[in-house]
Write a protein that holds these residues in place. Structure first.
Motif, mmCIF file in Angstrom:
data_model
loop_
_atom_site.group_PDB
_atom_site.id
_atom_site.type_symbol
_atom_site.label_atom_id
_atom_site.label_comp_id
_atom_site.label_asym_id
_atom_site.label_seq_id
_atom_site.Cartn_x
_atom_site.Cartn_y
_atom_site.Cartn_z
ATOM 1 N N ASN B 2 31.120 31.703 42.180
ATOM 2 C CA ASN B 2 31.893 32.961 42.371
ATOM 3 C C ASN B 2 31.557 33.755 40.980
ATOM 4 O O ASN B 2 31.401 35.011 40.819
ATOM 5 C CB ASN B 2 33.443 33.052 42.549
ATOM 6 N N ILE B 3 32.052 32.848 39.898
ATOM 7 C CA ILE B 3 31.890 33.512 38.361
ATOM 8 C C ILE B 3 30.531 33.722 38.119
ATOM 9 O O ILE B 3 30.221 35.075 37.761
ATOM 10 C CB ILE B 3 32.341 32.655 37.548
ATOM 11 N N LEU B 4 29.517 32.696 38.569
ATOM 12 C CA LEU B 4 27.928 33.076 38.130
ATOM 13 C C LEU B 4 27.481 34.521 39.090
ATOM 14 O O LEU B 4 27.158 35.231 38.567
ATOM 15 C CB LEU B 4 27.421 31.960 38.637
ATOM 16 N N GLU B 5 27.996 34.475 40.071
ATOM 17 C CA GLU B 5 27.796 35.611 41.150
ATOM 18 C C GLU B 5 28.185 36.886 40.407
ATOM 19 O O GLU B 5 27.510 37.935 40.549
ATOM 20 C CB GLU B 5 28.296 35.549 42.450
ATOM 21 N N SER B 6 29.495 37.058 40.044
ATOM 22 C CA SER B 6 30.009 38.165 39.493
ATOM 23 C C SER B 6 29.495 38.606 38.253
ATOM 24 O O SER B 6 29.370 39.851 37.977
ATOM 25 C CB SER B 6 31.576 37.991 39.091
ATOM 26 N N GLN B 333 36.831 39.343 40.856
ATOM 27 C CA GLN B 333 35.299 39.987 40.569
ATOM 28 C C GLN B 333 35.132 41.054 39.670
ATOM 29 O O GLN B 333 34.212 40.907 38.730
ATOM 30 C CB GLN B 333 34.633 40.078 42.034
ATOM 31 N N PHE B 334 35.993 41.781 39.860
ATOM 32 C CA PHE B 334 35.715 43.118 39.191
ATOM 33 C C PHE B 334 36.211 42.976 37.599
ATOM 34 O O PHE B 334 35.625 43.364 36.626
ATOM 35 C CB PHE B 334 36.347 44.237 39.573
ATOM 36 N N LEU B 335 37.139 41.839 37.109
ATOM 37 C CA LEU B 335 37.547 41.872 35.861
ATOM 38 C C LEU B 335 36.410 41.101 35.269
ATOM 39 O O LEU B 335 35.983 41.002 34.214
ATOM 40 C CB LEU B 335 38.676 40.810 36.062
ATOM 41 N N ALA B 404 40.715 46.304 44.869
ATOM 42 C CA ALA B 404 41.444 45.164 45.873
ATOM 43 C C ALA B 404 42.411 45.830 46.930
ATOM 44 O O ALA B 404 42.543 45.471 47.742
ATOM 45 C CB ALA B 404 42.207 44.333 44.749
ATOM 46 N N ASN B 405 42.665 47.140 46.385
ATOM 47 C CA ASN B 405 43.825 48.094 47.575
ATOM 48 C C ASN B 405 43.031 48.915 48.358
ATOM 49 O O ASN B 405 43.805 49.599 49.053
ATOM 50 C CB ASN B 405 44.765 48.647 46.570
#
Ligand SMILES: Nc1ncnc2c1ncn2[C@@H]1O[C@H](COP(=O)(O)OP(=O)(O)OP(=O)(O)O)[C@@H](O)[C@H]1O
Ligand SMILES: [Mg+2]
Lengths: 232, 415
Positions: B2-6, B333-335, B404-405
């Motif tokens: 997930n981190i790499l993808e982000s 993800q956005f962070l 997220a919202n």
């Protein structure tokens, strides 16, 4: 009949467009038990997709009640709903909703990412799901490198990859030729035979004939709800 | 995954909005650049001055051709000044009456000292001294002995080495009496310097002392042949007298007309410290304020970029939410994306800043500040990574929260 997993009571969905009110659903009540096979039919604009979104915990009713497995959906928070969508429901969207920049394989893996499945396991299961829709040879393709029917099958593979108990499919054979459509219907029948609940929207009579129960909508109301004795 | 993808998604965002990202990354770069280069150049200067101050004893004055720290003065004028030759320095010493504690020295950085198979770091400072060096400066010998007058007069190949050289060349043996090689010349070790530890992270023990006559013969070039003279007043009461006398003698030796200014530098310990710290503090404050200002501007840029990114990817967010992504996942993800963007900009600034300060210190060095050495600003690098992360989180939070919202159905319907 078996126990109800879906129970909606007097559901209304109203959209406000300026000062005009549009009713997508007007007072719909419906109970669907586990391991049912339901086809929803009706003219365009009759509220089929709206109903499906509601059943899939994506949309919330303007009024009325929705009990999913006995739990009131209105009382759940975003993360509870996300968890239900992820674990219990496989949704095939009318417009597919694939990620344009991801390959078929990555698209199918996505729900497993959110389910916290390990990378290897994810790949393995996504490959299996793509094989079931006969797309093993298109795993590295992105959506814009696929035909409409192939995209539809990727969307179906994504819906079944988490082995959800309920499959909701909005026009799953809309873009398919008779032969492929038939294969997909066989797949749904297998899923149903394996104990899953299958609910699909279609406007093709012969597709609807695969189901055990046919619900017809008109103008946001249930027009008829019949058991299909001569199912295919 | 997930981190790499982000992180990869962050690069995607940069690619798809080249101009906007370019400008945003640039402003982060500028902020980090300003902070790093200022801190690092200041560090190098401070170290150079502190090194000299550390040596210059109490009640002492230092006479040099050019100042060790020079800001705003005309370099061309400085460069036209004639060298203080060894000969001139000796005449000065002979003429001084108020004190006889006068030492003549010269130094050059960047030497490697060898002994057998072993060699020291390549950045040893070589200092040519006379027999009064230890009496005048705050430097002493911990074992062995100092250099004698006759060794200076007869150019004996003897050397006193600092603790760092002892550790690298003679880890197990007594260095006294051993042979070392500096460039082509062989020297015998007669003493070891009292360890002084570090000033500003730079070791003060990384040097060797040889007779100035030997230094002049083998290790000087025209541009740094000018020697330094340290003068120690007999006591603090007499310091002003000594300053006046030294100034007068130097002026007459260097033929300064009464209406001309000094063509040499004469500084006391206090004067040096004062001059320097006022200047550096001001510069540091300016650099930090403007750097932080640029970083805040960059943060707003990042926020804007992320908001555009959220808007452009509304459908994607809808799909992810529909498939079961929790809010926290989307936020994360956005962070990660905004942190990645910030680090990318920070890295650019860091490379630029370090490069520049390296360039500036090299330049200062060639402009007659031989004691200046580049200090890798590790602390500042860490600081900039941290600040970029904080900015990434601080300004990425709102866009991430917006993403997220999003309502999944509305997001999916977004065109
Ligand atoms: N976001 C919205 N805003 C306003 N009206 C809406 C919105 N979504 C749906 N509607 C209206 O609700 C009605 C039902 O729409 P829905 O998409 O459920 O139809 P459908 O039965 O799926 O039709 P089709 O067979 O064409 O897919 C339509 O009249 C539509 O215009
Ligand atoms: Mg529809």
């Amino acid at each position: 009949m078996s126990t109800a997993i879906i129970d909606i009571e007097h559901v209304v969905k109203r959209y406000e467009m300026g000062d005009e009110e549009v009713y997508a659903l007007r007072d719909v009540s419906l109970t669907i038990g586990s391991n049912e096979y339901v086809a929803i039919m009706g003219p365009s604009g009759s509220g089929k997709s709206t109903l499906m979104n509601m059943l899939g915990c994506l949309d919330t009713p303007t009024s009325g009640k929705y009990l999913f497995n006995g739990a009131n959906v209105a009382e759940m928070n975003d993360d509870d709903l996300a968890s239900i969508r992820n674990k219990e429901i496989g949704f095939v969207f009318q417009t597919f909703n694939l990620l344009p920049r991801a390959t078929s394989l990555k698209n199918v893996e996505l729900p497993l990412v959110y389910a916290g499945v390990s990378a290897e396991e994810r790949t393995r299961r996504a490959q299996e799901a793509l094989a079931r829709v006969q797309l093993s040879d298109r795993m590295g393709h992105k959506p814009n490198e696929l035909s409409g029917g192939q995209r539809q099958r990727v969307a179906i593979a994504r819906a079944i990859v988490t082995a959800p108990s309920i499959i909701l499919a909005d026009e799953p054979t809309g873009n398919l030729d008779t032969k492929t459509g038939h294969d997909i219907m066989n797949l749904f029948r297998d899923l149903w035979k394996a104990g899953n609940t299958v609910i699909l929207v279609t406007h093709e009579e012969d597709i609807a004939q695969h189901a055990r129960r046919i619900i017809r909508l008109r103008d946001g109301r249930i027009e008829s709800d019949i058991t299909n004795h001569n199912h295919a | 995954m997930n981190i790499l993808e982000s992180i990869l998604l962050a690069f995607d965002a940069v690619r798809s909005q080249k101009l906007r990202s370019g400008l945003t990354l640039l402003s982060i770069g500028i902020g980090v650049f300003g902070i790093i280069s200022a801190t690092s150049i200041m560090g190098a200067l401070q170290q150079a001055v502190n090194g000299q101050l550390a040596d210059l004893g109490e009640n002492s004055i230092l006479i040099q051709r050019t100042p060790s720290i020079n800001f705003g003065t005309n370099w061309a004028k400085m460069r036209r000044r004639k060298n203080i030759t060894y000969q001139q320095a000796k005449e000065f010493r002979d003429k001084m009456a108020s004190t006889n504690l006068i030492a003549i020295s010269n130094e050059a950085p960047g030497y490697t000292i060898k002994a057998g198979q072993l060699s020291s770091n390549p950045d040893v400072t070589l200092i040519g001294i006379d027999d009064l060096y230890f009496a005048v400066n705050a430097v002493s010998v911990s074992s062995g002995r100092p250099i004698t007058e006759s060794e200076v007069n007869t150019s004996r190949p003897v050397v006193i080495i600092g603790q760092d050289i002892v550790s690298s060349l003679f880890p197990a043996t007594d260095p006294i009496g051993q042979q070392v090689t500096i460039k082509t010349q062989k020297f015998s070790v007669i003493g070891v310097l009292e360890p002084k530890g570090g000033v500003m992270g730079q070791s003060q023990d990384n040097r060797v002392l040889i007779p100035i006559t030997v230094f002049n013969k083998y290790y000087t070039w025209e541009w740094d042949a000018s020697v330094d003279i340290s003068v120690k007043a007999t006591n603090s009461m007499l310091l002003p007298v000594t300053v006046d006398e030294a100034t007068g003698i130097m002026r007459s030796l260097r033929n300064v007309k009464p209406w001309e200014e000094n063509n040499f530098e004469l500084d006391t310990n206090d004067a040096l410290t004062g001059q320097f710290s006022g200047f550096t503090t001001a510069l540091l404050v300016v650099a930090w304020i403007s750097g932080l200002g640029a970083l805040v501007a960059a943060g707003i840029g990042i926020m804007n970029m992320m908001l555009v990114s959220v808007k452009e990817r509304t459908r994607e967010i809808g799909v992810r939410k529909a498939l079961g992504a929790r809010k926290s996942w989307i936020v994360r993800q956005f962070l990660i994306e905004s942190i990645t963007l910030c680090q990318l900009g920070g890295l650019t600034g860091m490379i630029g800043g370090i490069g520049t300060s390296y360039g500036v210190t090299s330049l200062l060095r060639s402009f007659n500040m031989p004691s200046i050495t580049f200090v890798f600003p590790l602390g500042t690098v860490i600081f900039s990574v941290v600040i970029c992360t904080i900015i990434g989180i601080g300004f990425g939070l709102y866009p991430a929260w917006r993403a997220a919202n999003l309502d999944p159905i509305e997001a999916l319907r977004y065109e």
